[in-house]
Every structure is written in structure tokens, then in C-alpha cells.
Design an enzyme around this catalytic site. Structure first.
Site, PDB file in Angstrom:
ATOM      1  N   LYS A 157       1.519   0.219  -7.093  1.00 60.34           N
ATOM      2  CA  LYS A 157       2.881   0.759  -6.955  1.00 60.34           C
ATOM      3  C   LYS A 157       3.609   0.772  -8.287  1.00 60.34           C
ATOM      4  CE  LYS A 157       2.987  -0.517  -2.087  1.00 60.34           C
ATOM      5  NZ  LYS A 157       1.717  -1.268  -1.995  1.00 60.34           N
TER       6      LYS A 157
HETATM    7  O1  LIG Z   1       0.970   1.332  -0.551  1.00 58.87           O
HETATM    8  C1  LIG Z   1       0.480   0.629   0.350  1.00 58.87           C
HETATM    9  O2  LIG Z   1      -0.720   0.530   0.482  1.00 58.87           O
HETATM   10  C2  LIG Z   1       1.387   0.057   1.352  1.00 58.87           C
HETATM   11  C3  LIG Z   1       2.524   0.788   1.641  1.00 58.87           C
HETATM   12  C4  LIG Z   1       3.265   0.474   2.791  1.00 58.87           C
HETATM   13  O3  LIG Z   1       4.206   1.168   3.140  1.00 58.87           O
HETATM   14  N1  LIG Z   1       2.902  -0.599   3.539  1.00 58.87           N
HETATM   15  C5  LIG Z   1       1.813  -1.380   3.225  1.00 58.87           C
HETATM   16  O4  LIG Z   1       1.509  -2.303   4.000  1.00 58.87           O
HETATM   17  N2  LIG Z   1       1.095  -1.108   2.092  1.00 58.87           N
HETATM   18  C6  LIG Z   1      -0.041  -1.973   1.679  1.00 58.87           C
HETATM   19  O5  LIG Z   1      -1.090  -1.860   2.636  1.00 58.87           O
HETATM   20  C7  LIG Z   1      -1.712  -3.118   2.886  1.00 58.87           C
HETATM   21  C8  LIG Z   1      -1.508  -3.501   4.338  1.00 58.87           C
HETATM   22  O6  LIG Z   1      -2.211  -4.663   4.655  1.00 58.87           O
HETATM   23  P1  LIG Z   1      -2.440  -5.183   6.165  1.00 58.87           P
HETATM   24  O7  LIG Z   1      -1.100  -5.215   6.817  1.00 58.87           O
HETATM   25  O8  LIG Z   1      -3.049  -6.531   5.986  1.00 58.87           O
HETATM   26  O9  LIG Z   1      -3.386  -4.203   6.816  1.00 58.87           O
HETATM   27  C9  LIG Z   1      -1.082  -4.072   1.873  1.00 58.87           C
HETATM   28  O10 LIG Z   1      -1.859  -4.046   0.680  1.00 58.87           O
HETATM   29  C10 LIG Z   1       0.278  -3.474   1.601  1.00 58.87           C
HETATM   30  O11 LIG Z   1       0.758  -3.812   0.318  1.00 58.87           O
END
Ligand SMILES: O=C(O)c1cc(=O)[nH]c(=O)n1[C@@H]1O[C@H](COP(=O)(O)O)[C@@H](O)[C@H]1O
Length: 274
Positions: free
Chosen positions: A98
Site C-alpha cells: 500500500k
Molecule cells: O490490499 C489488501 O490486500 C487489503 C485491502 C483491504 O481492503 N482489506 C484487506 O484485508 N487487505 C489485506 O488482505 C489481507 C486479508 O487477510 P485475511 O483477513 O487474513 O484474509 C491482509 O493482508 C490485509 O492487509
């Protein structure tokens, strides 16, 4: 190996999967038998990668989990990216960092992920505007994934504000002038499933990186129903629900089983909505 739009579509077709495995690796969450090993993070990632590469199309290591450990963590991040691209070059590697800053600084971020490392894509925060994103786009064979509508509760604070057009709609419309769907993707959280119809009005063809299924509770079938295009156009990420599916010596098999469950659902959604 450069990953073009059509390469990604081919991978999805071949594997009947649009799964992105999130490598958000934390030592305290991994099986106990790995804790004492000096290269625990890489060993864990390698096992997960070897167990899932044929049913996933992308990996998304989130840099925070590596940076939190200082130099050793960054080394594990590098090793992980290099391992994926050397052993499974067809996999799409997203560095989730990001980034985004004044042009002169973004240029350095771009070099870190696209020159020092062979990442295919980088997540970028668009809020500093065109000149903050441009340096990433000068790498023509690399992808920029802009935050549009994120999965967290705070998404309402700014992204949903605006009169005629919400901020996330402005991000989609304005950025279309910077690059097309061959180089730009957007983050849209699975927790915002009802918004996918609106998103598709703005970016009918673009790939969307969709985090938020699994641990955050978003629905894979709703995302596919409202967000899928004829080329699929989706990369759905799950991190914790896959990589920590098991906590014993068989953690990699447990991760594979969880990933396989998602892939099987994806295969039937591809049949239904494409
Ligand atoms: O850009 C991202 O990947 C991201 C954006 C967003 O809106 N929400 C989000 O959860 N993420 C990322 O996606 C992953 C979600 O992880 P889990 O919730 O464990 O599946 C993490 O690495 C977050 O930082």
C-alpha cells in the site's frame, strides 16, 4: 516471466481458480515445531506455497508482517518472492505494501518491488494523486493495484463520502485515464459485496483484488455473482483462514484442504457466472 492480462486469464481457466493466498505470516501463529528454527517464516511460506501452487493463481505477501521483524523479516520476504518466481513462475506475486508518495519517492518504492525484486504487482494508495502513482506505471510489464473500496469498517470515513460521486468512484474514474485494465487493478473488499454492481459500472473489465473472505466474513458467492466478468476479473484473497487452517505438523496439508475447498467453489462459480 511477465504476467500479462491474458496470462492471468489463462491461469484462471487452467486451474479453475481465482484464489490468491495471502502470506501474512506471523511466527506466533505458526505451528509450534517451527518456532525455534531460524528461518521459520520462509520455511512456513515454502511449505504453504508447495502445497497450494496448483490450486491458487496468486500469492500476496503483506509486507507489514515481514517489516515487523526488521532485517530478518525483509530477508524472509525476499526469499519468499524469489522462491515463488523461480519455482512457480506462472504464479502472480502481489507485494501488498500500500505504497504511494510524491513522485520522487514513489519512484524508489517502485524500484524496491519491481527492480530489486520480481514482484508482478504492488498495492498502491491513490490518495496523493496521479504523480504519486505514475512512477509505478512506468514499469509497463508490472501491475498497480489501487485501493478503491477497502474491506474494513473505516472504509466509510472517506471512501464513501462525496455528493454526486463517492471518493471510491472518483478513484475508479480518474485512474482510468492513467492506464487501462492491462496494467491497473483495484482493491474491493469482499465485505462490500452489494457494491460490486456499482464498481462494475465504472470498471467493467478490470481485475479486482478482493480481500475479506474467510477471517473477515465476506461471501465468495456474492462477490462472484456481482463482480465476475467474462474473463473472471477477480482475484479473491484469503490469508489467515488458509495459512493457519492447521496448527500441527500437517499444517501445509490443512492449508491445502482449505484452499481446495475455496477452489472447488470457485470452479462452480466460474461455470455459473461467466
Ligand atoms: O490490499 C489488501 O490486500 C487489503 C485491502 C483491504 O481492503 N482489506 C484487506 O484485508 N487487505 C489485506 O488482505 C489481507 C486479508 O487477510 P485475511 O483477513 O487474513 O484474509 C491482509 O493482508 C490485509 O492487509
Amino acid at each position: 516471466m511477465t504476467m500479462k492480462y491474458q496470462d492471468l486469464v489463462r491461469q484462471i481457466e487452467k486451474k479453475q481458480s481465482f484464489l490468491c493466498v495471502g502470506l501474512d505470516t506471523a511466527v506466533e501463529k505458526m505451528p509450534k515445531h517451527l518456532h525455534q528454527t531460524p528461518d521459520a517464516i520462509f520455511r512456513f511460506n515454502k511449505a504453504i506455497i508447495d502445497a497450494t501452487h496448483d490450486i491458487a493463481v496468486a500469492y500476496k505477501p503483506n509486507t507489514a508482517f515481514y517489516e515487523a521483524l526488521g532485517v530478518a523479516g525483509w530477508q524472509a520476504f525476499e526469499e519468499t518472492v524469489l522462491y515463488i518466481k523461480s519455482k512457480y513462475p506462472e504464479m502472480f506475486v502481489i507485494a501488498d505494501a500500500k505504497r504511494g508518495d510524491i513522485g520522487n519517492t514513489s519512484e524508489r518504492y517502485a524500484k524496491a518491488f519491481f527492480e530489486q525484486l520480481p514482484c508482478d504487482a504492488l498495492t498502491v494508495a491513490p490518495y496523493m494523486g496521479s504523480d504519486s502513482v505514475q512512477p509505478f506505471l512506468t514499469f509497463k510489464d508490472k501491475w498497480v493495484i489501487l485501493l478503491a473500496l477497502t474491506s474494513n469498517n473505516g472504509a466509510t470515513d472517506f471512501q464513501f463520502t462525496g455528493e454526486e460521486k463517492k471518493l471510491f468512484e472518483k478513484v475508479l474514474d480518474t485512474s482510468k485515464n492513467w492506464a487501462d485494465e492491462q496494467q491497473l487493478m483495484y482493491v474491493v473488499g469482499a465485505t462490500q459485496a452489494e457494491m460490486f454492481t456499482t464498481i462494475r459500472k465504472h470498471v467493467p473489465k478490470s481485475f479486482l483484488l478482493v480481500p475479506g473472505v474467510g477471517a473477515q466474513g465476506g461471501s465468495l458467492s456474492e462477490v462472484a455473482k456481482y463482480g465476475m466478468t467474462k474473463d473472471c476479473g477477480l482475484l479473491v484473497n484469503a490469508s489467515r483462514s488458509i495459512i493457519y487452517a492447521g496448527s500441527g505438523h500437517d499444517f501445509a496439508e490443512a492449508a491445502r484442504a482449505e484452499a481446495k475447498k475455496m477452489q472447488q467453489e470457485m470452479a462452480s462459480l466460474l461455470k455459473e457466472y461467466r
